[in-house]
Write a protein that holds these residues in place. Structure first.
Motif, mmCIF file in Angstrom:
data_model
loop_
_atom_site.group_PDB
_atom_site.id
_atom_site.type_symbol
_atom_site.label_atom_id
_atom_site.label_comp_id
_atom_site.label_asym_id
_atom_site.label_seq_id
_atom_site.Cartn_x
_atom_site.Cartn_y
_atom_site.Cartn_z
ATOM 1 N N GLY A 40 -78.194 43.016 -8.246
ATOM 2 C CA GLY A 40 -79.633 43.092 -8.437
ATOM 3 C C GLY A 40 -80.265 44.405 -8.026
ATOM 4 O O GLY A 40 -81.449 44.633 -8.307
ATOM 5 N N THR A 41 -79.515 45.276 -7.369
ATOM 6 C CA THR A 41 -80.079 46.584 -7.024
ATOM 7 C C THR A 41 -80.457 47.346 -8.287
ATOM 8 O O THR A 41 -81.466 48.051 -8.322
ATOM 9 C CB THR A 41 -79.070 47.394 -6.195
ATOM 10 N N CYS A 42 -79.647 47.214 -9.328
ATOM 11 C CA CYS A 42 -79.939 47.876 -10.601
ATOM 12 C C CYS A 42 -80.506 46.909 -11.635
ATOM 13 O O CYS A 42 -81.289 47.321 -12.487
ATOM 14 C CB CYS A 42 -78.678 48.531 -11.147
ATOM 15 N N HIS A 43 -80.114 45.650 -11.579
ATOM 16 C CA HIS A 43 -80.599 44.640 -12.534
ATOM 17 C C HIS A 43 -81.662 43.792 -11.834
ATOM 18 O O HIS A 43 -81.485 42.606 -11.601
ATOM 19 C CB HIS A 43 -79.438 43.782 -13.028
ATOM 20 N N ASP A 44 -82.799 44.422 -11.490
ATOM 21 C CA ASP A 44 -83.727 43.818 -10.538
ATOM 22 C C ASP A 44 -84.778 42.889 -11.143
ATOM 23 O O ASP A 44 -85.440 42.151 -10.418
ATOM 24 C CB ASP A 44 -84.434 44.905 -9.719
ATOM 25 N N SER A 45 -84.981 42.896 -12.458
ATOM 26 C CA SER A 45 -86.022 42.066 -13.064
ATOM 27 C C SER A 45 -85.627 40.590 -12.986
ATOM 28 O O SER A 45 -84.606 40.190 -13.549
ATOM 29 C CB SER A 45 -86.250 42.450 -14.533
ATOM 30 N N PRO A 46 -86.407 39.759 -12.305
ATOM 31 C CA PRO A 46 -86.016 38.364 -12.083
ATOM 32 C C PRO A 46 -85.741 37.595 -13.371
ATOM 33 O O PRO A 46 -86.573 37.574 -14.291
ATOM 34 C CB PRO A 46 -87.228 37.780 -11.339
ATOM 35 N N ASN A 47 -84.560 36.993 -13.438
ATOM 36 C CA ASN A 47 -84.122 36.143 -14.551
ATOM 37 C C ASN A 47 -84.102 36.870 -15.900
ATOM 38 O O ASN A 47 -84.005 36.233 -16.948
ATOM 39 C CB ASN A 47 -84.978 34.885 -14.640
ATOM 40 N N ILE A 48 -84.201 38.191 -15.881
ATOM 41 C CA ILE A 48 -84.128 39.008 -17.097
ATOM 42 C C ILE A 48 -82.961 39.972 -16.991
ATOM 43 O O ILE A 48 -82.141 40.070 -17.892
ATOM 44 C CB ILE A 48 -85.448 39.767 -17.338
ATOM 45 N N GLY A 49 -82.906 40.715 -15.870
ATOM 46 C CA GLY A 49 -81.703 41.458 -15.561
ATOM 47 C C GLY A 49 -81.672 42.931 -15.894
ATOM 48 O O GLY A 49 -80.623 43.547 -15.742
ATOM 49 N N ASP A 50 -82.785 43.521 -16.341
ATOM 50 C CA ASP A 50 -82.769 44.970 -16.532
ATOM 51 C C ASP A 50 -83.490 45.639 -15.365
ATOM 52 O O ASP A 50 -84.014 44.981 -14.472
ATOM 53 C CB ASP A 50 -83.409 45.353 -17.862
ATOM 54 N N HIS A 51 -83.506 46.957 -15.356
ATOM 55 C CA HIS A 51 -84.207 47.702 -14.319
ATOM 56 C C HIS A 51 -85.685 47.723 -14.672
ATOM 57 O O HIS A 51 -86.054 48.102 -15.781
ATOM 58 C CB HIS A 51 -83.657 49.125 -14.202
#
Length: 477
Positions: free
Chosen positions: A357-368
């Motif tokens: 999640g450090t890079c894929h931080d958008s909740p339940n979406i997974g992008d930056h």
């Protein structure tokens, strides 16, 4: 052939027959199920009712027969997969509009496409890796010069570079923080807008309209710019789509028994909550809400699925618990982030403790959630994945005379900045099961290859069970 393979084959056959009917009707029913290797993918249409295929997104607006639909297919998460491209090649003898020398071929210099064998050779990068050739000029003010190009397909120009990239999905775009892998459609250098909290979503819509115009001009070889109305219609159509895996062959419906998978929940809960900078781990959240590494909570209720039968877990319960464990791995497994351009160098911190999640931080979406291009090593020559099919560019810094070799200069071909060499944005992680291969260069053939890349690149130390669970989880997004 195991149980899952039989299900996939049956679903594919039924899906092909159903899709034939849909194509003839020129409408895609809302939440139409498209089969893939792990289950069924669905798209939710926010406009309500079926998706009309009569708009400019589906129309050939250039001179070579291509439309946006040529590279953005609903069954492949509005992108393409190599399996589908190979099938299209065989069914049309390599004459489908996606197979055009302008950028579908490995190179447009002295190629032959008159016969099937010649076309198979000319379009091998598209067929094997799902790659489109992107030609970009080195910026006039670049801090570097290209002193060598080793391209086995013949495109060795050092001023107009040929890079090879996967078409990104034309769905779930409400959560974008940059348009295109290198962000070139969200950059002042190209006359487009950087996407920010204060200007979103107007900036995103303007960038998508500009991208539509550029795509018709280049990929479709348009003889004149498309109209402002056509640009607007394409952008509005793309913004109306929300796509996710809806069904798993073993686990069942992904919104069953308290789970929150599928496109409807994504469209009604996660997308409306998204804003630029949400959950940024480095203090970039404009609402000053602290970062949480618990990025995904879709399958919390499946952590103890129960449902024992004859003293053992049922197949469905076992799969559900595996998916839930994979979600926990994604959220909590420690990763020692080192050598990532855009993080370690920009922050001047050699080692950053993080998670997925450090890079894929958008909740339940997974992008930056912020436009921060990074180089995690996917295009570097020492990548643990096979990159032998890609060109190698040798770059020299004009000031320090430092030499870098890469398979794709990335963001540097937009900004001209030496520090941006190899940097790309991370894609949205929904709908993964339908659009293999992965990464911008198609170097990971499967989700197992993706997990293996991260394990080797960052010495994560995943156990065999963690790998299996993480793959199961990623396949349900």
């Amino acid at each position: 052939m195991d149980f899952r393979e039989r299900l996939f084959l049956r679903a594919t056959m039924c899906g092909s027959l159903a899709w034939s009917t849909v194509a003839q009707a020129q409408k895609i029913p809302d939440l139409f199920p498209f089969p893939n290797t792990t289950g069924l993918l669905e798209t939710y249409h926010s406009e309500g009712g079926p998706i009309s295929m009569s708009g400019p997104f589906f129309q050939p607006l250039g001179t070579n027969g291509r439309s946006c639909f040529s590279c953005h297919r609903p069954a492949q998460d509005w992108s393409i997969s190599t399996d589908e491209v190979k099938l299209r090649f065989e069914m049309t003898q390599g004459l489908d509009p996606i197979f055009r020398p302008v950028d579908g071929a490995n190179c447009d210099n002295h190629i032959e496409t008159a016969t099937m064998p010649e076309r198979r050779k000319a379009y091998s990068m598209l067929l094997k890796h799902g790659l489109i050739r992107i030609q970009m000029a080195v910026p006039a003010n670049a801090e570097f010069e290209v002193i060598g190009v080793d391209n086995k397909y013949g495109c060795n120009d050092t001023s107009m570079l040929s890079t090879y990239r996967r078409p990104l999905p034309a769905t779930n775009l409400r959560a974008l923080s940059a348009v295109m892998w290198d962000g070139r459609e969200s950059a002042p250098q190209t006359g487009t807008q950087k996407i920010t909290y204060a200007t979103n979503p107007g900036d995103l819509i303007a960038d998508l309209e500009h991208q539509a115009m550029d795509a018709v001009s280049t990929h479709a070889q348009g003889s004149e710019p498309i109209t402002a109305d056509q640009q607007q219609q394409i952008a509005e159509f793309e913004m109306s789509l929300t796509t996710a895996q809806a069904y798993d062959y073993d686990a069942g419906m992904l919104d069953a028994d308290g789970a929150k998978g599928g496109p409807v929940t994504l469209a009604r809960e996660s997308m409306p909550d998204f804003f630029i900078g949400i959950n940024d781990p480095l203090g970039g959240n404009p609402k000053n809400i602290p970062f949480t590494s618990v990025i995904v909570n879709l399958f919390d209720r499946w952590m103890n699925a129960g449902d024992w039968e004859h003293g053992r877990l049922t197949r469905q319960a076992s799969r559900r618990e595996s998916i839930a464990r994979g979600q926990a791995v994604f959220n909590t497994k420690p990763i020692d982030i080192t050598g990532v351009a855009g993080l370690n160098d920009d922050l001047n911190i050699a080692s950053i403790p993080g998670t997925c999640g450090t890079c894929h931080d958008s909740p339940n979406i997974g992008d930056h959630s912020l436009p921060v291009p990074l180089n995690i090593g996917v295009g570097d020559l020492d990548s643990p994945l096979d990159l032998s099919y890609l060109p190698v560019f040798t770059l020299e810094n004009k000031t320090t005379f430092e030499i870098k070799k890469t398979t794709d200069p990335g963001r540097a071909l937009v900004s001209g900045a030496w520090k941006d060499v190899g940097r790309m944005k991370g894609p949205i992680l929904r709908g993964l099961s339908s659009r293999a291969p992965y990464f911008h260069n198609g170097s990971a053939k499967s989700l197992a290859d993706v997990v293996e890349f991260y394990d080797k690149r960052f010495n994560v130390g995943f156990t065999s069970q963690e790998k299996q669970d993480l793959i199961a989880f990623l396949g349900t997004l």
